[in-house]
Design an enzyme around this catalytic site. Structure first.
Site, PDB file in Angstrom:
ATOM      1  N   TYR A  98       0.873  -1.263   0.208  1.00 42.98           N
ATOM      2  CA  TYR A  98       0.055   0.067   0.060  1.00 42.98           C
ATOM      3  C   TYR A  98       0.728   1.115  -0.084  1.00 42.98           C
ATOM      4  O   TYR A  98       0.394   2.175  -0.290  1.00 42.98           O
ATOM      5  CB  TYR A  98      -0.928  -0.057   1.219  1.00 42.98           C
ATOM      6  N   LYS A 105       2.748 -15.384   2.524  1.00 46.48           N
ATOM      7  CA  LYS A 105       3.063 -16.324   1.311  1.00 46.48           C
ATOM      8  C   LYS A 105       4.638 -16.588   1.403  1.00 46.48           C
ATOM      9  O   LYS A 105       5.263 -16.177   0.387  1.00 46.48           O
ATOM     10  CB  LYS A 105       2.407 -15.563   0.245  1.00 46.48           C
ATOM     11  N   ASP A 113      -3.088 -18.335   0.714  1.00 43.37           N
ATOM     12  CA  ASP A 113      -4.578 -18.903   0.038  1.00 43.37           C
ATOM     13  C   ASP A 113      -4.990 -20.121   0.738  1.00 43.37           C
ATOM     14  O   ASP A 113      -6.361 -20.199   0.741  1.00 43.37           O
ATOM     15  CB  ASP A 113      -3.760 -19.690  -1.405  1.00 43.37           C
ATOM     16  N   ASP A 163      -6.519  -6.929   4.009  1.00 38.76           N
ATOM     17  CA  ASP A 163      -7.599  -6.332   3.493  1.00 38.76           C
ATOM     18  C   ASP A 163      -8.558  -7.445   2.836  1.00 38.76           C
ATOM     19  O   ASP A 163      -9.836  -7.347   2.819  1.00 38.76           O
ATOM     20  CB  ASP A 163      -7.036  -5.370   2.291  1.00 38.76           C
ATOM     21  N   ASP A 182     -12.429  -8.809   4.105  1.00 40.11           N
ATOM     22  CA  ASP A 182     -13.927  -9.048   3.563  1.00 40.11           C
ATOM     23  C   ASP A 182     -14.404 -10.254   3.215  1.00 40.11           C
ATOM     24  O   ASP A 182     -15.553 -10.619   3.658  1.00 40.11           O
ATOM     25  CB  ASP A 182     -13.694  -8.279   1.853  1.00 40.11           C
TER      26      ASP A 182
HETATM   27  C1  IPM Z   1     -10.424  -0.936   3.538  1.00 44.50           C
HETATM   28  C2  IPM Z   1     -10.571  -0.158   2.296  1.00 44.50           C
HETATM   29  C3  IPM Z   1      -9.173   0.532   1.818  1.00 44.50           C
HETATM   30  C4  IPM Z   1      -8.247  -0.480   1.929  1.00 44.50           C
HETATM   31  C5  IPM Z   1      -9.611   1.426   0.659  1.00 44.50           C
HETATM   32  C6  IPM Z   1     -11.090   2.155   0.686  1.00 44.50           C
HETATM   33  C7  IPM Z   1      -8.285   2.104   0.397  1.00 44.50           C
HETATM   34  O1  IPM Z   1     -10.782  -1.355   1.500  1.00 44.50           O
HETATM   35  O2  IPM Z   1     -10.389  -0.126   4.512  1.00 44.50           O
HETATM   36  O3  IPM Z   1     -10.449  -2.209   3.738  1.00 44.50           O
HETATM   37  O4  IPM Z   1      -7.869  -1.119   1.050  1.00 44.50           O
HETATM   38  O5  IPM Z   1      -7.510  -0.295   3.056  1.00 44.50           O
HETATM   39 MN    MN Z   2     -10.725  -3.549   2.269  1.00 40.26          MN
END
Ligand code: IPM
Ligand code: MN
Length: 357
Positions: free
Chosen positions: A141, A191, A223, A247, A251
């Site tokens: 990042y 990884k 993975d 990240d 999700d």
């Molecule tokens: C998160 C979001 C952010 C990230 C984006 C909006 C930059 O997806 O907070 O997980 O990738 O960190």
């Molecule tokens: Mn995210």
């Protein structure tokens, strides 16, 4: 003495969910005799429109002087075509960097009321309780990058992943401390079969965890972890991983709870913490009063716990959310026949009424 909380509504549903969470925060603070004052600031698309930059200096300054920042969500299609340097996401990335927020805590807890909403079968998901601890200030990042550029014929792009030993050690340390207060297990995800940064990560995790003989450290390739999260979510306690892997995995883990709208987060460093739901600005439902405010309300609970050091108030908010769900109230994202569908604001009222001092 009053503790200053900087409020950043951001874009899309940010305004609605932050308004709901602010009410809950105020109620809990009153009950637990915490003196909070608020200051509102701009970030994201709203700041691009008003100030020409996604993260105005005034917002940075206020955040640095605050006890904590509560943020909604930033971005939306309106700002999708602005130059990369002023994209709305830069607001979040900039705040993380300016505040030195290196640890992102994303708890995923499947309470009894949520089991029916999970895409996994109840026997797989019941009782799952995972804390994802994502490194937030380093890795790909924040490494150098080169954009491809059609105007000069450059058709190659690259992003560099960099981690120092110190960056890995401090987040693993925090993960071990957290595990101590939970079930004592840390899975470090990398990884290491391919990446040099991951091999440093793994070695540093070993060295750091050696100081925590009461914590069981194990390693998993990313993975495989993606697969294990759906095969056996109950086996996880604390997951510690790099910025990009965290990240993605967070999700995936979020959907185990039925809706990404439920999930809170805390970003911590040595100064003020930043609290936000993990969902985005959801422009398709913005302004309709239907967004789920619980992710932001639970983020406010984390703010009470980590930045205002008031665990009883945090517990009270979390219990009120669970009670609201147990009583059958759901926003549209989680609605099923037999339950009661409520708006964003109604959900805030319902949670507020269930906070006990
Ligand atoms: C998160 C979001 C952010 C990230 C984006 C909006 C930059 O997806 O907070 O997980 O990738 O960190
Ligand atoms: Mn995210």
């Amino acid at each position: 003495m009053s503790r200053q909380v900087v409020i950043i509504k951001g874009d899309g549903v940010g305004e609605e969910v932050v308004a709901a969470a602010r009410r809950i925060l105020t109620k809990a603070a009153d009950m637990y005799r915490l003196n909070i004052s608020y200051e509102e600031h701009l970030a994201g698309g709203a700041a691009i429109d008003r100030c020409g930059t996604p993260l105005p200096q005034a917002t940075i300054d206020a955040a640095k002087q605050s006890a904590a920042v509560l943020l909604g969500a930033v971005g939306g299609p309106k700002w999708d075509n602005v130059p990369p340097a002023i994209r709305a996401e830069k607001a979040i990335l900039g705040l993380r960097q300016e505040l030195g927020l290196y640890a992102n805590l994303r708890p995923v807890r499947i309470t009894p009321s949520l089991i029916r909403h999970s895409p996994l079968k109840p026997e797989y998901i019941a009782g799952a309780d995972i804390l994802i601890m994502r490194e937030l200030n380093g890795g790909v990042y924040y490494g150098d990058r080169q954009e491809a550029d059609a105007s000069t014929g450059r058709d190659t792009a690259w992003d560099r992943e960099v981690y120092s030993k110190n960056e890995v050690a401090r987040i693993v340390k925090m993960a071990c401390e957290a595990a101590r207060k939970r079930r004592g297990k840390v899975v470090s995800v990398d990884k290491a079969n391919v990446l040099a940064t991951s091999r440093l990560w793994r070695k540093t995790a070993e060295e750091t965890a050696a100081a925590y003989p009461d914590v069981a450290l194990s390693h998993m390739y990313v993975d495989n972890c993606a697969m294990q999260l759906v095969l056996g979510p109950k086996n996880f306690d604390v997951i510690v991983t790099s910025n990009l892997f965290g990240d993605i995995l967070s999700d995936e883990a979020a959907v185990l709870a039925g809706s990404i709208g439920m999930l809170p987060s805390a970003s911590l460093g040595s100064g003020p913490g930043l609290y936000e739901p993990i969902h985005g600005s959801a422009p398709d439902i913005a302004g309709k009063g239907v967004a789920n405010p619980l992710g932001t309300i639970l983020s406010a609970a984390m703010l009470l716990r980590y930045s205002l050091d008031c665990a009883p108030a945090a517990d009270a908010v979390e219990a009120a959310v669970e009670q609201a769900l147990a009583d059958g109230y759901r926003t549209a994202d989680l609605y099923q026949p037999g339950l009661t569908k409520v708006s964003t604001e109604e959900m805030a009222n319902i949670v507020e009424a269930r906070i006990q001092g």
